[in-house]
Each structure stands twice: as structure tokens, then as C-alpha cells.
Design an enzyme around this catalytic site. Structure first.
Site, PDB file in Angstrom:
ATOM      1  N   GLY A  54       0.961  -1.307   0.090  1.00 51.62           N
ATOM      2  CA  GLY A  54      -0.008   0.137   0.028  1.00 51.62           C
ATOM      3  C   GLY A  54       0.846   1.220  -0.198  1.00 51.62           C
ATOM      4  O   GLY A  54       0.161   2.473   0.330  1.00 51.62           O
TER       5      GLY A  54
ATOM      6  N   ASP B 259       2.872  -0.804 -13.699  1.00 51.60           N
ATOM      7  CA  ASP B 259       3.501  -1.412 -12.645  1.00 51.60           C
ATOM      8  C   ASP B 259       3.962  -2.920 -12.991  1.00 51.60           C
ATOM      9  O   ASP B 259       5.049  -3.307 -12.815  1.00 51.60           O
ATOM     10  CB  ASP B 259       2.413  -1.771 -11.510  1.00 51.60           C
ATOM     11  CG  ASP B 259       1.957  -0.441 -10.822  1.00 51.60           C
ATOM     12  OD1 ASP B 259       2.460   0.616 -11.097  1.00 51.60           O
ATOM     13  OD2 ASP B 259       0.801  -0.525  -9.909  1.00 51.60           O
TER      14      ASP B 259
HETATM   15  C1  GAF Z   1      -1.143   2.614  -9.819  1.00 43.63           C
HETATM   16  C2  GAF Z   1      -1.658   2.032 -11.004  1.00 43.63           C
HETATM   17  F1  GAF Z   1      -1.449   0.704 -10.685  1.00 43.63           F
HETATM   18  C3  GAF Z   1      -1.048   2.217 -12.318  1.00 43.63           C
HETATM   19  O1  GAF Z   1      -1.623   1.459 -13.416  1.00 43.63           O
HETATM   20  C4  GAF Z   1      -0.746   3.637 -12.528  1.00 43.63           C
HETATM   21  O2  GAF Z   1      -2.133   4.192 -13.203  1.00 43.63           O
HETATM   22  C5  GAF Z   1      -0.346   4.323 -11.380  1.00 43.63           C
HETATM   23  O3  GAF Z   1      -1.270   4.209 -10.208  1.00 43.63           O
HETATM   24  C6  GAF Z   1      -0.470   6.017 -11.536  1.00 43.63           C
HETATM   25  O4  GAF Z   1       0.507   6.367 -12.420  1.00 43.63           O
HETATM   26  O5  GAF Z   1       0.150   2.313  -9.454  1.00 43.63           O
END
Ligand code: GAF
Length: 418
Positions: A141, A191
Site C-alpha cells: 500500500g 506496474d
Molecule cells: C497505480 C496503478 F496501478 C498504475 O496502473 C498507474 O495508473 C499508477 O497508479 C499511476 O500512474 O500504481
């Protein structure tokens, strides 16, 4: 305080030996990530520039002897293991399954979802189980992609056990399907791609319109400092979905399929066609894509002052236009700005809580950490943690041998298992 050197690999192997009474056959390391610039662009067909960091999750595992067995994963900080019976459960593109089908909540649900996604790709090949122990130095988190690190580690274990070639991009896409369609978090692909496809010493420029990727060298003279504010958020229940919907509405209001299609400028009549919230969201997206290009160009000529200035702009845009900042993130960025050796800083990740990052001269890193933590504490009353990082490579197999507890190592030598 600044963080100790991580040792998730050693802990994962030790836990495996203790749980299963033998050394594991394989060990996967799967890194967390920070996003240097390009926030909330992934689900808008935009640009971003993440890098994988040495804070990582490690999974020690062995394929089961028998086909048709079970996948069973123990975690160092959970009592109950994640268990998935083979053949893998079916993953539907129509959305997350109900509670009955998705038997396990929390981290175990991620394991289950990735097995389902990898299983769908492997077909009849997904018949052999595996068992493992994991340990992680990634706080959950905190916006460092602990979930993606777990997903990719499980994907790698499935690929090894089912004898599938390892394609980082394909694995990232399957992990992303699991997160969207099994866990039910409507996140973008940033990510998973950062965890899977990063290379050491480099950030990864990703164009989400066509998934082209370009490694961008991060000069050796700097470290990426991650300042963990100690605040936490839950992505599934945060305002993330609301921001996605606002971006869709803004694109529709401007007559484009995605905000990326606007290029580098908002149309002159944007304020007439959007409500004030949609206008701010669109402005963040348009300027953020430009900032990614600017940081890539600045790093290429080792212009750290320019790269840092763009990071600060990006922070202001996330705070004022995209409105995903929070008081602690803002206080941490303010503390970074005045600390020794800092070129620039911004909040990183989905927002509201978690971490900020700063580009810092390697020589000043310790002084930077001390100053930031003092100022952050004075401003918020909270203790933060600073991790000083260089970019590392994506999810990979590493040798088991050097991470074995000494006693196991010695007895393996004695029994000639080396
Ligand atoms: C989170 C989401 F999982 C990613 O896909 C991305 O949108 C990010 O927020 C913001 O850039 O990590």
C-alpha cells in the site's frame, strides 16, 4: 531512519527450508518500482518512465513431483498459505468473479488470479503444481507495486514449472489481466511492465499507445531516493476509479478516443467543452506526457537540474490538476526540495498516500536522508523512511545456493548436492 539493506532472498530460502525440510530448487526475485515521471498516463495511452528498485519480493519454490497437484505458497507474515488446485480456475474477461469463485481474499487472491491467467495461456501444460515460501521487503500500500512484484514472482514460478518461455511483456500482460479480472482492481499496465521488463541502471520509457519500450540510462552520479511517508492507501477502494472515469469523460468532451490524442496542447476551446474538473484532469495528462519526453531528454544529456525541475512541475500537476496528492506527500516533497544534493522530487504512484521520490547526488545521499527525515518529522509529526536506490533489472531467477542458511549449505555440501 534510513532502511537496512534488504534480504528478502535469504528470508524466503530460510522459510522454505524450515517449512518443507529441504532446499528449494528455484529462487525468484521480483522488484518493486517507482515511476520517475508519467503518472496516471498508462490508462490514457500516454507515456511514462518507471524504474525497478532493489526493494523486492523473493519466492523460493520447487515444482511438485506429481502432476495434478496443488500450488501452495506460504508468506512470512501470514498464517494461512495461498492454495490453488489444478487445473487452474477459469479467468473471465467479463470482470472479477464473485466471492464464491474467487475463494481467497488479500494477497492469496493475487496468487490465485495469476495462476488462473497463466493457466489460461498454458492450457493443458498447466498440470504440475509447485510449492514455495515468499518474503518481501516491499511495504504494502506504499505505492511501490508490492502487488505487481508478487504477481510477477508467481508468474515466473508457473512459467518455470510449466516449462514456458519467459517473455516479460507477455507475463506482465497476464499479471495485469489477473489484477483487473480476478482481484478487481481496474489499474493500468505500468506496474507489471516496470517490474517485469526493467533493466539495471536504466529507467524504462513506455509508450502505452503501442507498448514500445526504451531503456533510458540513469546517470551513475545520482541515486533515486524513495521517501516513505508512512501513510498507506488501498488502490481498489481509492479514488483511482473516479479519476479514470473523469479522464474518459474529458476525452469524450473533447471528441478524442483518449487524452493522448490531444498531443502537447489542450484545444483552445477546452474550457468551453469541459467542466472545471475535467479540464484540470485533461491538462495534467497533456502536460505529463510532455514532461516524460523532457525528463528522457534531460537524462540523455545528464542535465539533472532540468530533470529535477520537471519532476517538481509534475508534482504540482498531480497536486493541483489531477488532485491525487495528500498533506504528507506534499510535506515530504517540500522537505526533499531543500535537502542537500536534491535535484527535484515528486509524489510517485497512484497517489493520496505512500511515497515520494527524489533525484539526489550520490555523494550527498546520506546528508539528504538525514535532512529530509528531520524536516518531514517537524512538519507532520511522523517518522518516514528513506530508501536510497539505483535502478535494477526486472523479475528474474537467481541462484539458490548463495542464499541458503549456513547449516543447510554445509549439509548439502556434505551430501554432495552442490
Ligand atoms: C497505480 C496503478 F496501478 C498504475 O496502473 C498507474 O495508473 C499508477 O497508479 C499511476 O500512474 O500504481
Amino acid at each position: 531512519m534510513t532502511a537496512e539493506a534488504p534480504d528478502a532472498a535469504r528470508r524466503a530460502v530460510a522459510a522454505f527450508v524450515e517449512t518443507f525440510g529441504a532446499a528449494p530448487r528455484y529462487l525468484v526475485r521480483s522488484p518493486g518500482r517507482v515511476n520517475l515521471i508519467g503518472e496516471h498516463t498508462d490508462y490514457n495511452d500516454g507515456l511514462c518512465l518507471p524504474l525497478a528498485v532493489g526493494l523486492e519480493l523473493c519466492l523460493a519454490f520447487s515444482p511438485a513431483e506429481e502432476a495434478g497437484a496443488l500450488i501452495e505458497v506460504f508468506s512470512e507474515d501470514r498464517e494461512a498459505p495461498a492454495r490453488v488446485h489444478l487445473p487452474p480456475p477459469a479467468l473471465s474477461a467479463s470482470g472479477p468473479p464473485g466471492r464464491a469463485a474467487r475463494a481467497q481474499a488479500g494477497w492469496a487472491g493475487y496468487v490465485e488470479g495469476v495462476v488462473a491467467a497463466m493457466g489460461a495461456a498454458a492450457g493443458a501444460g498447466a498440470s504440475r503444481g509447485w510449492y514455495g515460501s515468499l518474503a518481501s521487503d516491499l511495504p504494502a500500500g506504499a505505492g511501490l507495486s508490492s502487488s505487481a512484484a508478487l504477481e510477477l514472482a508467481v508468474a515466473r514460478a508457473c512459467a518455470v514449472t510449466w516449462r514456458r518461455d519467459w517473455d516479460p511483456v507477455a507475463a506482465a500482460r497476464l499479471a495485469h489481466r489477473a489484477e483487473n479480472h480476478w482481484v478487481g482492481a481496474a489499474t493500468g499496465l505500468l506496474d507489471q511492465l516496470a517490474c517485469a521488463a526493467s533493466t539495471a541502471g536504466h529507467a524504462l520509457r513506455i509508450d502505452f499507445r503501442d507498448l514500445t519500450m526504451l531503456p533510458v540510462a540513469v546517470p551513475d552520479s545520482v541515486v533515486v531516493a524513495i521517501v516513505d511517508t508512512g501513510t498507506r492507501r488501498e488502490l481498489v477502494t481509492s479514488a483511482y476509479g473516479q479519476r479514470r472515469a473523469e479522464c474518459v469523460r474529458a476525452a469524450a468532451g473533447l471528441g478524442v478516443a483518449s487524452l493522448r490524442d490531444l498531443g502537447d496542447h489542450l484545444p483552445a476551446d477546452a474550457a468551453d467543452r469541459l467542466d472545471p474538473v475535467e479540464l484540470r484532469r485533461a491538462r495534467h495528462l497533456v502536460t505529463e506526457n510532455t514532461r516524460v519526453r523532457d525528463v528522457v531528454a534531460a537524462l540523455a544529456r545528464s542535465d539533472l537540474a532540468r530533470a529535477g525541475a520537471v519532476l517538481l512541475d509534475g508534482h504540482r500537476s498531480l497536486r493541483d490538476d489531477f488532485e491525487v496528492c495528500g498533506p504528507e506527500l506534499d510535506a515530504a516533497v517540500a522537505a526533499c526540495r531543500t535537502a542537500p544534493g536534491c535535484h527535484g522530487a515528486r509524489m510517485t504512484g497512484g497517489g493520496f498516500a505512500g511515497c515520494v521520490l527524489a533525484l539526489v547526488d550520490a555523494q550527498s545521499a546520506d546528508a539528504f536522508a538525514g535532512a529530509v527525515l528531520g524536516d518531514y518529522r517537524a512538519a507532520t509529526g511522523r517518522d518516514g523512511v528513506v530508501h536510497l536506490c539505483r535502478p535494477v533489472g526486472g523479475t528474474s531467477l537467481i541462484p539458490v545456493q548463495e542464499h541458503l542458511p549456513r547449516t543447510t549449505n554445509d549439509s548439502m555440501k556434505e551430501s554432495g548436492q552442490e
